[in-house]
Scaffold this motif. Sequence first.
Motif, PDB file in Angstrom:
ATOM      1  N   TYR A 136      -0.479   2.208 -12.438  1.00 37.05           N
ATOM      2  CA  TYR A 136       0.032   3.503 -12.890  1.00 37.05           C
ATOM      3  C   TYR A 136      -1.091   4.325 -13.514  1.00 37.05           C
ATOM      4  O   TYR A 136      -1.260   5.505 -13.188  1.00 37.05           O
ATOM      5  N   HIS A 137      -1.875   3.737 -14.396  1.00 36.85           N
ATOM      6  CA  HIS A 137      -2.956   4.473 -15.063  1.00 36.85           C
ATOM      7  C   HIS A 137      -4.049   4.866 -14.065  1.00 36.85           C
ATOM      8  O   HIS A 137      -4.626   5.950 -14.160  1.00 36.85           O
TER       9      HIS A 137
ATOM     10  N   LYS B 201      -1.058  18.248  -6.058  1.00 39.19           N
ATOM     11  CA  LYS B 201       0.152  18.504  -5.278  1.00 39.19           C
ATOM     12  C   LYS B 201      -0.035  17.862  -3.913  1.00 39.19           C
ATOM     13  O   LYS B 201      -1.104  17.366  -3.579  1.00 39.19           O
ATOM     14  N   GLY B 202       0.992  17.893  -3.096  1.00 31.11           N
ATOM     15  CA  GLY B 202       0.962  17.254  -1.787  1.00 31.11           C
ATOM     16  C   GLY B 202      -0.146  17.767  -0.883  1.00 31.11           C
ATOM     17  O   GLY B 202      -0.851  16.995  -0.229  1.00 31.11           O
ATOM     18  N   GLU B 203      -0.330  19.095  -0.829  1.00 34.41           N
ATOM     19  CA  GLU B 203      -1.356  19.681   0.042  1.00 34.41           C
ATOM     20  C   GLU B 203      -2.761  19.312  -0.431  1.00 34.41           C
ATOM     21  O   GLU B 203      -3.639  19.037   0.388  1.00 34.41           O
ATOM     22  N   ALA B 204      -2.973  19.320  -1.725  1.00 33.35           N
ATOM     23  CA  ALA B 204      -4.286  18.953  -2.261  1.00 33.35           C
ATOM     24  C   ALA B 204      -4.584  17.492  -1.954  1.00 33.35           C
ATOM     25  O   ALA B 204      -5.729  17.128  -1.659  1.00 33.35           O
ATOM     26  N   MET B 205      -3.549  16.659  -1.989  1.00 32.95           N
ATOM     27  CA  MET B 205      -3.713  15.238  -1.689  1.00 32.95           C
ATOM     28  C   MET B 205      -4.113  15.043  -0.232  1.00 32.95           C
ATOM     29  O   MET B 205      -5.023  14.272   0.070  1.00 32.95           O
ATOM     30  N   LYS B 206      -3.460  15.757   0.668  1.00 33.28           N
ATOM     31  CA  LYS B 206      -3.802  15.646   2.087  1.00 33.28           C
ATOM     32  C   LYS B 206      -5.238  16.091   2.322  1.00 33.28           C
ATOM     33  O   LYS B 206      -5.977  15.452   3.068  1.00 33.28           O
ATOM     34  N   ARG B 207      -5.633  17.177   1.687  1.00 22.49           N
ATOM     35  CA  ARG B 207      -6.995  17.697   1.849  1.00 22.49           C
ATOM     36  C   ARG B 207      -8.017  16.691   1.318  1.00 22.49           C
ATOM     37  O   ARG B 207      -9.062  16.472   1.939  1.00 22.49           O
ATOM     38  N   LEU B 208      -7.725  16.066   0.177  1.00 25.36           N
ATOM     39  CA  LEU B 208      -8.618  15.060  -0.390  1.00 25.36           C
ATOM     40  C   LEU B 208      -8.806  13.899   0.576  1.00 25.36           C
ATOM     41  O   LEU B 208      -9.935  13.459   0.826  1.00 25.36           O
ATOM     42  N   LYS B 209      -7.723  13.409   1.143  1.00 20.83           N
ATOM     43  CA  LYS B 209      -7.812  12.285   2.077  1.00 20.83           C
ATOM     44  C   LYS B 209      -8.568  12.679   3.340  1.00 20.83           C
ATOM     45  O   LYS B 209      -9.344  11.885   3.878  1.00 20.83           O
TER      46      LYS B 209
ATOM     47  N   ARG C 280       0.847  -1.189   0.000  1.00 21.81           N
ATOM     48  CA  ARG C 280       0.000   0.000   0.000  1.00 21.81           C
ATOM     49  C   ARG C 280       0.883   1.239   0.000  1.00 21.81           C
ATOM     50  O   ARG C 280       1.817   1.332   0.789  1.00 21.81           O
ATOM     51  N   HIS C 281       0.584   2.164  -0.868  1.00 22.82           N
ATOM     52  CA  HIS C 281       1.333   3.403  -0.944  1.00 22.82           C
ATOM     53  C   HIS C 281       0.501   4.530  -0.339  1.00 22.82           C
ATOM     54  O   HIS C 281      -0.715   4.586  -0.527  1.00 22.82           O
ATOM     55  N   THR C 282       1.158   5.430   0.356  1.00 22.54           N
ATOM     56  CA  THR C 282       0.469   6.597   0.886  1.00 22.54           C
ATOM     57  C   THR C 282       0.228   7.570  -0.259  1.00 22.54           C
ATOM     58  O   THR C 282       0.939   7.526  -1.281  1.00 22.54           O
ATOM     59  N   PRO C 283      -0.728   8.463  -0.111  1.00 24.12           N
ATOM     60  CA  PRO C 283      -0.969   9.444  -1.179  1.00 24.12           C
ATOM     61  C   PRO C 283       0.272  10.275  -1.507  1.00 24.12           C
ATOM     62  O   PRO C 283       0.511  10.597  -2.677  1.00 24.12           O
ATOM     63  N   GLU C 284       1.056  10.602  -0.492  1.00 25.85           N
ATOM     64  CA  GLU C 284       2.270  11.381  -0.731  1.00 25.85           C
ATOM     65  C   GLU C 284       3.265  10.581  -1.577  1.00 25.85           C
ATOM     66  O   GLU C 284       3.920  11.131  -2.464  1.00 25.85           O
ATOM     67  N   GLN C 285       3.369   9.276  -1.304  1.00 26.59           N
ATOM     68  CA  GLN C 285       4.259   8.429  -2.095  1.00 26.59           C
ATOM     69  C   GLN C 285       3.774   8.329  -3.535  1.00 26.59           C
ATOM     70  O   GLN C 285       4.581   8.342  -4.469  1.00 26.59           O
ATOM     71  N   ILE C 286       2.463   8.253  -3.709  1.00 30.44           N
ATOM     72  CA  ILE C 286       1.900   8.154  -5.055  1.00 30.44           C
ATOM     73  C   ILE C 286       2.208   9.416  -5.852  1.00 30.44           C
ATOM     74  O   ILE C 286       2.645   9.351  -7.003  1.00 30.44           O
ATOM     75  N   VAL C 287       2.006  10.575  -5.233  1.00 29.95           N
ATOM     76  CA  VAL C 287       2.286  11.839  -5.923  1.00 29.95           C
ATOM     77  C   VAL C 287       3.765  11.922  -6.284  1.00 29.95           C
ATOM     78  O   VAL C 287       4.126  12.333  -7.398  1.00 29.95           O
ATOM     79  N   ALA C 288       4.640  11.505  -5.376  1.00 29.07           N
ATOM     80  CA  ALA C 288       6.085  11.527  -5.654  1.00 29.07           C
ATOM     81  C   ALA C 288       6.432  10.585  -6.806  1.00 29.07           C
ATOM     82  O   ALA C 288       7.219  10.939  -7.695  1.00 29.07           O
TER      83      ALA C 288
ATOM     84  N   ASN D 262      -5.135   8.732 -13.275  1.00 28.00           N
ATOM     85  CA  ASN D 262      -6.499   9.245 -13.356  1.00 28.00           C
ATOM     86  C   ASN D 262      -6.963   9.854 -12.041  1.00 28.00           C
ATOM     87  O   ASN D 262      -7.665  10.857 -12.029  1.00 28.00           O
ATOM     88  N   GLU D 263      -6.579   9.236 -10.933  1.00 24.54           N
ATOM     89  CA  GLU D 263      -7.061   9.686  -9.632  1.00 24.54           C
ATOM     90  C   GLU D 263      -6.262  10.861  -9.079  1.00 24.54           C
ATOM     91  O   GLU D 263      -6.827  11.794  -8.519  1.00 24.54           O
ATOM     92  N   TYR D 264      -4.943  10.809  -9.202  1.00 21.69           N
ATOM     93  CA  TYR D 264      -4.078  11.798  -8.554  1.00 21.69           C
ATOM     94  C   TYR D 264      -3.314  12.669  -9.540  1.00 21.69           C
ATOM     95  O   TYR D 264      -2.442  13.429  -9.130  1.00 21.69           O
ATOM     96  N   GLY D 265      -3.637  12.585 -10.806  1.00 24.23           N
ATOM     97  CA  GLY D 265      -2.876  13.211 -11.871  1.00 24.23           C
ATOM     98  C   GLY D 265      -2.227  14.546 -11.603  1.00 24.23           C
ATOM     99  O   GLY D 265      -1.018  14.647 -11.521  1.00 24.23           O
ATOM    100  N   GLY D 266      -2.988  15.598 -11.437  1.00 19.65           N
ATOM    101  CA  GLY D 266      -2.400  16.928 -11.316  1.00 19.65           C
ATOM    102  C   GLY D 266      -2.324  17.455  -9.903  1.00 19.65           C
ATOM    103  O   GLY D 266      -2.144  18.650  -9.710  1.00 19.65           O
TER     104      GLY D 266
END
Length: 92
Positions: free
Chosen positions: A42-43, A53-61, A5-13, A47-51
């Motif tokens: 990867y695809h 950034k880290g802060e937007a990812m944290k807010r989404l979660k 399992r990857h964290t959202p931050e790892q996925i964005v990186a 589709n889910e995390y494409g554009g």
Amino acid sequence: MKRKRHTPEQIVAKLRDADGLLAAGQSVEQVSRQLEVSQATYHKWRNEYGGMKGEAMKRLKELERENMRLKKLVADMALDNQILKEVAKGNF
């Protein structure tokens, strides 16, 4: 292959790394192999995390967790309401 399992931050990186590798001329197959994920994963990530950034990812979660909590609250309240209706009818 062991599932990880990857964290959202790892996925964005990893997606950021993938963008650099794709710009360097590598194929999606090669990039997914270097990221150690399947092409489907990867695809899906793209589709889910494409554009994001880290802060937007944290807010989404955070919003997803809050939404889950609120759905559970509504379900509990609906169950309590149903129980009270049955008690009021005398069907207990």
